[in-house]
Design a protein around this motif. Sequence first.
Motif, PDB file in Angstrom:
ATOM      1  N   GLY A 183      21.901  56.779  27.042  1.00  0.00           N
ATOM      2  CA  GLY A 183      22.035  57.850  28.022  1.00  0.00           C
ATOM      3  C   GLY A 183      22.278  57.363  29.442  1.00  0.00           C
ATOM      4  O   GLY A 183      22.047  58.110  30.401  1.00  0.00           O
ATOM      5  N   PHE A 184      22.780  56.135  29.573  1.00  0.00           N
ATOM      6  CA  PHE A 184      22.949  55.510  30.889  1.00  0.00           C
ATOM      7  C   PHE A 184      23.800  56.371  31.838  1.00  0.00           C
ATOM      8  O   PHE A 184      24.877  56.839  31.476  1.00  0.00           O
ATOM      9  CB  PHE A 184      23.610  54.142  30.706  1.00  0.00           C
ATOM     10  CG  PHE A 184      23.743  53.330  31.968  1.00  0.00           C
ATOM     11  CD1 PHE A 184      22.828  52.338  32.266  1.00  0.00           C
ATOM     12  CD2 PHE A 184      24.791  53.552  32.850  1.00  0.00           C
ATOM     13  CE1 PHE A 184      22.944  51.571  33.423  1.00  0.00           C
ATOM     14  CE2 PHE A 184      24.920  52.794  34.003  1.00  0.00           C
ATOM     15  CZ  PHE A 184      24.001  51.803  34.292  1.00  0.00           C
ATOM     16  N   ILE A 185      23.269  56.583  33.056  1.00  0.00           N
ATOM     17  CA  ILE A 185      24.045  57.256  34.106  1.00  0.00           C
ATOM     18  C   ILE A 185      24.357  56.263  35.224  1.00  0.00           C
ATOM     19  O   ILE A 185      25.513  55.981  35.520  1.00  0.00           O
ATOM     20  CB  ILE A 185      23.274  58.474  34.674  1.00  0.00           C
ATOM     21  CG1 ILE A 185      22.999  59.492  33.571  1.00  0.00           C
ATOM     22  CG2 ILE A 185      24.064  59.120  35.809  1.00  0.00           C
ATOM     23  CD1 ILE A 185      22.092  60.639  34.004  1.00  0.00           C
ATOM     24  N   ARG A 186      23.333  55.741  35.854  1.00  0.00           N
ATOM     25  CA  ARG A 186      23.483  54.765  36.935  1.00  0.00           C
ATOM     26  C   ARG A 186      22.283  53.819  36.923  1.00  0.00           C
ATOM     27  O   ARG A 186      21.222  54.139  36.393  1.00  0.00           O
ATOM     28  CB  ARG A 186      23.541  55.452  38.309  1.00  0.00           C
ATOM     29  CG  ARG A 186      24.842  56.181  38.614  1.00  0.00           C
ATOM     30  CD  ARG A 186      25.950  55.194  38.983  1.00  0.00           C
ATOM     31  NE  ARG A 186      27.163  55.875  39.406  1.00  0.00           N
ATOM     32  CZ  ARG A 186      28.120  56.286  38.596  1.00  0.00           C
ATOM     33  NH1 ARG A 186      27.988  56.110  37.287  1.00  0.00           N
ATOM     34  NH2 ARG A 186      29.198  56.885  39.073  1.00  0.00           N
ATOM     35  N   ALA A 187      22.478  52.657  37.531  1.00  0.00           N
ATOM     36  CA  ALA A 187      21.382  51.714  37.740  1.00  0.00           C
ATOM     37  C   ALA A 187      21.159  51.568  39.235  1.00  0.00           C
ATOM     38  O   ALA A 187      22.101  51.289  39.985  1.00  0.00           O
ATOM     39  CB  ALA A 187      21.705  50.356  37.125  1.00  0.00           C
ATOM     40  N   GLU A 188      19.912  51.804  39.677  1.00  0.00           N
ATOM     41  CA  GLU A 188      19.562  51.565  41.074  1.00  0.00           C
ATOM     42  C   GLU A 188      19.150  50.096  41.194  1.00  0.00           C
ATOM     43  O   GLU A 188      18.240  49.641  40.511  1.00  0.00           O
ATOM     44  CB  GLU A 188      18.416  52.467  41.503  1.00  0.00           C
ATOM     45  CG  GLU A 188      18.049  52.325  42.975  1.00  0.00           C
ATOM     46  CD  GLU A 188      16.874  53.202  43.370  1.00  0.00           C
ATOM     47  OE1 GLU A 188      17.118  54.259  43.981  1.00  0.00           O
ATOM     48  OE2 GLU A 188      15.730  52.824  43.043  1.00  0.00           O
ATOM     49  N   ILE A 189      19.852  49.380  42.074  1.00  0.00           N
ATOM     50  CA  ILE A 189      19.687  47.930  42.172  1.00  0.00           C
ATOM     51  C   ILE A 189      19.145  47.553  43.547  1.00  0.00           C
ATOM     52  O   ILE A 189      19.726  47.911  44.577  1.00  0.00           O
ATOM     53  CB  ILE A 189      21.017  47.182  41.954  1.00  0.00           C
ATOM     54  CG1 ILE A 189      21.705  47.625  40.645  1.00  0.00           C
ATOM     55  CG2 ILE A 189      20.799  45.678  41.994  1.00  0.00           C
ATOM     56  CD1 ILE A 189      21.024  47.198  39.397  1.00  0.00           C
TER      57      ILE A 189
END
Length: 363
Positions: free
Chosen positions: A314-320
């Motif tokens: 369900g990946f949307i975005r990664a906060e890095i």
Amino acid sequence: MLSCGIVGLPLCGKSTVFNVITRAGAEVKPYAGGKTDPNKAVVSVPDARFDWLVSLFSPKKETPASVEFVDLAGLSQGASKGAGLGNAFLSFVENADALVHVVRAFANDDVPHPLDSLDPLRDWQTVEMELIFRDLAVIENRLGRLAGKKKLQPGEEQELPLLERCQAHLMEERPLREMVLTAEERALLRGFAFVTLKPELVVVNLDDSQREENVPGLADLRQLGRERNFEVIGVYGSMEMEMADLSAEDQAAFMADLAIDEPGRNRLIAGAYRLLGLISFFTVGPDEVRAWTLHDGEKAVDAAGTIHSDLARGFIRAEIAHYDDFAAHEGSKAKMREKGLLKLEGKDYTVRDGDIIEIRFNV
């Protein structure tokens, strides 16, 4: 979990080095190759970044990165022809993902060197040649089978010239890890479990009366490492194994006497982690601070899948937030956001060692 197999001639101090790394208390005695069952231990990877994050969040649970070490029996000269433990030893080596090769520099009259003299470079070459002979035997066996076929299958038509290249390279007494291979070629070779294709870290086992610059042959081994791209780490094995039971103050005094800045254990584990091509990323919070392991070059979606398959699906975005920026701003995401240091990345973002990641997903 990826593992490092600890190899070397009998009586080189492999079990001592294993104990330095793992603090497992494995039996250390002057046997010469009679043991077959390897010692195994999973160890936490020392990481000052992880320690700082734990101190910042005081989480209910802390989970560092880890790697497995396997202490294999001594490899006798002539093992590729059945000497010592022969094929039993080599089958253990096949299962390791990388090799930690221990060579002996320490003198001990109670534990005579099996080759009667101390020479780290010669010992490294002795074991290396046994591993080369093993891989040559595998290739010769396979080429013999291919030669007996009337017609090769499409995959075998690709395999034949590649194996002939590998054979020619090994005949020059060079391990397969030094060959330039494409990803497709490595995939073709995977089933053969070639031992000289595995990455290697060389550990020189010293005693506390020695200094590295005075060990005969060690400078030549280090120069060879620079030329052939393998790392050489010196460790005071017996002393560091005993040092593990001392207080932090006494350990610091010992290291000062030996002019070393960091325990050999930390250097060995970090070296093995690099050897396996691994990096760490972090997830943080009051419930848990955790260091996760990825292969260098993997993507944000791979990091998500490492945490849980649902996050990748369900990946949307990664906060890095990279650790260096996070620490410089005392763990304040608000301050980082003001300076544009907090990023939102997609699936194809290449994770960097030290990234602090929060996955946004929807399942």
